[in-house]
Design a protein around this motif. Structure first.
Motif, PDB file in Angstrom:
ATOM      1  N   ASN A 171       0.814  -1.222   0.000  1.00  0.00           N
ATOM      2  CA  ASN A 171       0.000   0.000   0.000  1.00  0.00           C
ATOM      3  C   ASN A 171       0.845   1.270   0.000  1.00  0.00           C
ATOM      4  N   ASN A 172       2.120   1.141  -0.306  1.00  0.00           N
ATOM      5  CA  ASN A 172       3.014   2.299  -0.311  1.00  0.00           C
ATOM      6  C   ASN A 172       2.940   3.047   1.026  1.00  0.00           C
ATOM      7  N   PRO A 173       3.363   2.387   2.112  1.00  0.00           N
ATOM      8  CA  PRO A 173       3.222   3.013   3.437  1.00  0.00           C
ATOM      9  C   PRO A 173       4.219   4.136   3.663  1.00  0.00           C
ATOM     10  N   SER A 174       3.889   5.002   4.618  1.00  0.00           N
ATOM     11  CA  SER A 174       4.794   6.068   5.048  1.00  0.00           C
ATOM     12  C   SER A 174       4.984   5.941   6.548  1.00  0.00           C
ATOM     13  N   PHE A 175       6.228   6.037   6.988  1.00  0.00           N
ATOM     14  CA  PHE A 175       6.544   5.939   8.415  1.00  0.00           C
ATOM     15  C   PHE A 175       7.245   7.227   8.845  1.00  0.00           C
ATOM     16  N   ILE A 176       6.706   7.841   9.899  1.00  0.00           N
ATOM     17  CA  ILE A 176       7.272   9.097  10.406  1.00  0.00           C
ATOM     18  C   ILE A 176       7.673   8.894  11.860  1.00  0.00           C
ATOM     19  N   LYS A 177       8.898   9.185  12.159  1.00  0.00           N
ATOM     20  CA  LYS A 177       9.400   9.182  13.533  1.00  0.00           C
ATOM     21  C   LYS A 177       9.648  10.641  13.911  1.00  0.00           C
ATOM     22  N   PRO A 178       8.708  11.284  14.613  1.00  0.00           N
ATOM     23  CA  PRO A 178       8.884  12.708  14.912  1.00  0.00           C
ATOM     24  C   PRO A 178      10.142  13.011  15.726  1.00  0.00           C
ATOM     25  N   GLU A 237       2.758  19.003   8.512  1.00  0.00           N
ATOM     26  CA  GLU A 237       3.301  19.237   7.177  1.00  0.00           C
ATOM     27  C   GLU A 237       3.798  17.927   6.565  1.00  0.00           C
ATOM     28  N   GLU A 238       4.508  17.147   7.355  1.00  0.00           N
ATOM     29  CA  GLU A 238       5.058  15.890   6.848  1.00  0.00           C
ATOM     30  C   GLU A 238       3.953  14.883   6.558  1.00  0.00           C
ATOM     31  N   VAL A 239       2.937  14.838   7.420  1.00  0.00           N
ATOM     32  CA  VAL A 239       1.806  13.939   7.179  1.00  0.00           C
ATOM     33  C   VAL A 239       1.095  14.337   5.895  1.00  0.00           C
ATOM     34  N   GLY A 240       0.919  15.644   5.690  1.00  0.00           N
ATOM     35  CA  GLY A 240       0.272  16.119   4.465  1.00  0.00           C
ATOM     36  C   GLY A 240       1.012  15.689   3.224  1.00  0.00           C
ATOM     37  N   LEU A 241       2.346  15.806   3.266  1.00  0.00           N
ATOM     38  CA  LEU A 241       3.152  15.370   2.130  1.00  0.00           C
ATOM     39  C   LEU A 241       3.035  13.862   1.928  1.00  0.00           C
ATOM     40  N   SER A 242       3.013  13.125   3.027  1.00  0.00           N
ATOM     41  CA  SER A 242       2.924  11.669   2.941  1.00  0.00           C
ATOM     42  C   SER A 242       1.582  11.225   2.381  1.00  0.00           C
ATOM     43  N   GLN A 243       0.516  11.908   2.803  1.00  0.00           N
ATOM     44  CA  GLN A 243      -0.815  11.502   2.359  1.00  0.00           C
ATOM     45  C   GLN A 243      -1.023  11.728   0.868  1.00  0.00           C
TER      46      GLN A 243
END
Length: 716
Positions: free
Chosen positions: A39-46, A103-109
């Motif tokens: 599903n083309n995941p995105s992982f963010i570690k703040p 901002e990063e979530v928006g880019l990832s979505q």
């Protein structure tokens, strides 16, 4: 300009919390990311501490490979983020942190099919600023996945973490944990009533990093991760279905709403601080709650301290019958309210809402009048003295305290028990502070707002006094007998957000307390006792709404009532609770040897411990706030715009009356302006052509400034 945040809900986004440190959160996060590899995941570690030796993102990248993986804030010291930030002199405040993650979530979505955000440490571990993680991450409005603790003692830590997240408003569709001989998951799933999915225990870490990665990839391949994908996909699909279904609002009858004219149903998915998270057109839109949810919000939506106070009292008491009983929250709140009003009052009567509190107040006042009257005046049809446009609630008795208006015109049982003054008002118009609507008198201009409220001010007092006495004399000659003066001090709320000249209300109170000056039949009352009791309706303006040093607004008028009522902000905006405070003289009029002499009024949930506990916590928080207000210079500039008839700003209240051929509650003149505000992230309700914006007592001044700039830009 006022900032809004819109996120796509079709891209599932989850915050991953650990029940504690060392529960395998990163290994579980990798499992989630690996499961959604297609599903083309995105992982963010703040936040990552111990970097670059430690890097959760690097580990997951080595497992998943092609996924979008980011670390936003990196610190070298392997300690708690708040300590690392201090030691490295790189503290990030909460607003900047939230903005960067959004901002990063928006880019990832825009690219990913699912987004995972992994926290650091446990649910209540501190973030960079020191704010607890569970507290800060709730500002995103995302659902949570909890990584449970499979070790000995893990049942307790997992359930505690779960309840802590619930308390902060998170939806938690899934608890992911490792299997163990302790079988913790059996109790956890039963107690939490949330889906628990188990993973096998991971292999021990190999010293050779390449071998370790191969071992972990093999480990993930052995797990049945499709069940995680299937469960979360079904959950997300049902989540959207439920939001869509709510748009029909099936079976709901809205207050103050003509259903045939409704164009938009606002589906509120959650609310945090001053903001709603609203589901609209497949997205979650963040809106500033500009009406403070009908003027109740003093400390923001989802306030954790208030939720804890409510839970504590609910767990200890539930509800306790009120007559002839006392419990700690009720006892402490009573003492606190008397203290906040400088012990002017001696008794606190509890009820459930503002309208009821006002009916109780009038019962108190009329009974006191009857006891003091010495049978000199008839008491079979007592009236009240009030202000035209005053509004005191929607129950039958409260409606009768108001003059004929749009709210009671279709109510067949309305009888209007009173006489009402058309009072002078103050406003800011074209950069000038003006008192206007003075009967048979030109408007009077003042240099500063403080001049209007100055207790030493006496310029119109003689004129007001003659006007009031003349009107009261005429009314008594016509046979009216007044049992009370009822005022919304300083501001008429539902009557159009009119700011009454404080000198007029002060003079009115003084004259009413001298009934022999306008009614020669009035019996003399010795000492401090007043024949006619003065009631303040502080449901809207009380509890710091008009200033951080004003639990009551009596100091603004320079006079004290005999009876006053509070509700709305009393509990910070969390629960319904109302109080009516009276002086000892009023209370004594209900003393006697029979029950018939008592105040025969009450409700099943009178003085419920949960409400009292929350009110106590609210008052404690209010006490420590620095306060906020609308920027005076920006307000001055706003008042000069051609599209604005008047501006009023006091405390957290901002009122803008638009210039329009139509006016009054039924006017639609503000329709386009309200629509534009909504599109720019501010939700408001209007009183006809009068637009008001209510900040909470915790709204940051920079946010208030941004809203003023937005209003100015829309009206220029």
């Amino acid at each position: 300009m006022f900032r809004i945040h819109i996120r796509a809900i079709h891209v599932p986004t989850y915050v991953i919390f650990g029940a504690n440190t060392d529960v395998g959160k990163t290994i579980a996060s990798a499992a989630l990311t690996f499961a959604f590899k297609a599903n083309n995941p995105s992982f963010i570690k703040p936040v990552q501490t111990g970097y670059p030796v430690d890097s959760d993102a690097r580990f997951i990248k080595s497992i998943v490979g092609s996924a979008s993986i980011k670390t936003l804030f990196k610190y070298t010291d392997p300690v708690s983020p708040h300590l690392a930030a201090i030691q490295e002199s790189r503290i990030v405040d909460d607003d900047d942190f939230v903005g960067k993650v959004k901002e990063e979530v928006g880019l990832s979505q825009d690219q990913a099919g699912v987004v995972f955000i992994e926290t650091a440490g446990g649910v209540n571990s501190p973030t960079i600023s020191g704010t607890l993680q569970g507290e800060l991450y709730k500002r995103f409005g995302y659902d949570a996945i909890l990584i449970g603790d499979s070790k000995l003692g893990g049942i307790s830590t997992t359930i505690s973490a779960y309840e802590s997240l619930l308390l902060r408003g998170y939806k938690i569709p899934l608890i992911l944990m490792f299997d163990s001989n302790y079988k913790n998951h059996e109790i956890i799933e039963k107690e939490c009533k949330t889906k628990v999915i188990l993973l096998e225990q991971p292999p021990s870490k190999h010293q050779d990093s390449e071998i370790d990665i191969k071992n972990m990839v093999s480990y993930y391949q052995r797990q049945n991760l499709d069940r995680i994908v299937e469960f979360l996909n079904d959950y997300h699909k049902n989540r959207i279905h439920d939001l869509e279904e709510m748009k029909s609002a099936k079976g709901v009858w809205w207050p103050f709403t003509q259903h045939d004219l409704v164009k938009r149903v606002m589906v509120v998915d959650s609310a945090v601080g001053d903001k709603f998270f609203v589901y609209e057109n497949g997205k979650i839109k963040q809106l500033f709650d500009g009406c403070a949810s009908w003027w109740t919000q003093g400390l923001g939506h989802g306030n954790t301290k208030l939720a804890l106070a409510a839970g504590k009292a609910a767990g200890r008491y539930g509800h306790v019958i009120s007559p002839e009983t006392i419990h700690e929250p009720k006892h402490l709140l009573t003492q606190k309210l008397l203290e906040l009003t400088n012990n002017h009052f001696s008794r606190v009567f509890y009820s459930d809402n503002g309208s009821t509190a006002m009916e109780v107040a009038v019962k108190m006042a009329f009974n006191t009048f009857i006891k003091r009257n010495q049978e000199k005046l008839p008491t079979d049809s007592l009236k009240i003295i009030g202000i035209q446009g005053g509004y005191h609630g929607d129950t039958i008795g409260a409606m009768d305290l108001s003059d004929p208006n749009v709210f009671n015109s279709r109510v067949s049982w309305y009888t209007g028990k009173g006489m009402w003054f058309d009072a002078p008002v103050w406003e800011l118009s074209q950069g000038k502070h003006i008192v206007t609507n003075i009967p048979n008198h030109e408007p009077v201009q003042y240099d500063r707002l403080s001049d209007i409220f100055a207790e030493s001010r006496s310029d119109l007092k003689g004129y007001y006094r003659e006007l009031i006495i003349s009107r009261l004399k005429q009314a008594t000659e016509d046979g009216m007998v007044f049992g009370s003066l009822v005022l919304e001090p300083v501001v008429l709320g539902a009557g159009g957000m009119l700011f009454i000249d404080p000198l007029f209300q002060r003079t009115l109170v003084e004259v009413v307390r001298e009934p022999q000056t306008w009614n020669p039949k009035s019996p003399p009352i010795p000492g401090k006792l007043y024949l006619i009791s003065v009631i303040f309706d502080e449901i809207f303006v009380g509890m710091y709404r008009l200033g951080n040093n004003l639990p009551s607004v009596s100091p603004l008028l320079g006079v004290q009532p005999d009876i006053t009522s509070f509700a709305k902000c009393l509990t910070g905006g969390l629960l319904p609770l109302a109080v009516t405070l009276s002086t000892d003289e009023v209370f004594q009029s209900f003393r006697g040897n029979t029950k018939m002499d008592a105040l025969l009024h009450g409700h099943s949930y009178t003085a419920h411990p949960v409400g009292c506990s929350v009110a106590l916590e609210s008052l404690e928080i209010y006490k420590n706030l620095k306060g906020n207000e609308w920027n005076p210079s920006k307000i001055l500039q706003l008042s000069k715009l051609n599209k604005i008839k008047r501006v009023n700003a006091l405390g957290t209240v901002l009122v803008v009356e638009l210039t329009s051929a139509e006016s009054g509650y039924l006017s639609n003149a503000a329709g386009d302006f309200v629509k534009n505000l909504y599109e720019n992230g501010v939700f408001v309700r209007t009183l006809g052509n009068v637009v008001y914006i209510m900040a909470s007592q915790t709204t940051e001044t920079k946010v208030m400034d941004e809203m003023l700039d937005l209003i100015a830009s829309l009206l220029k």
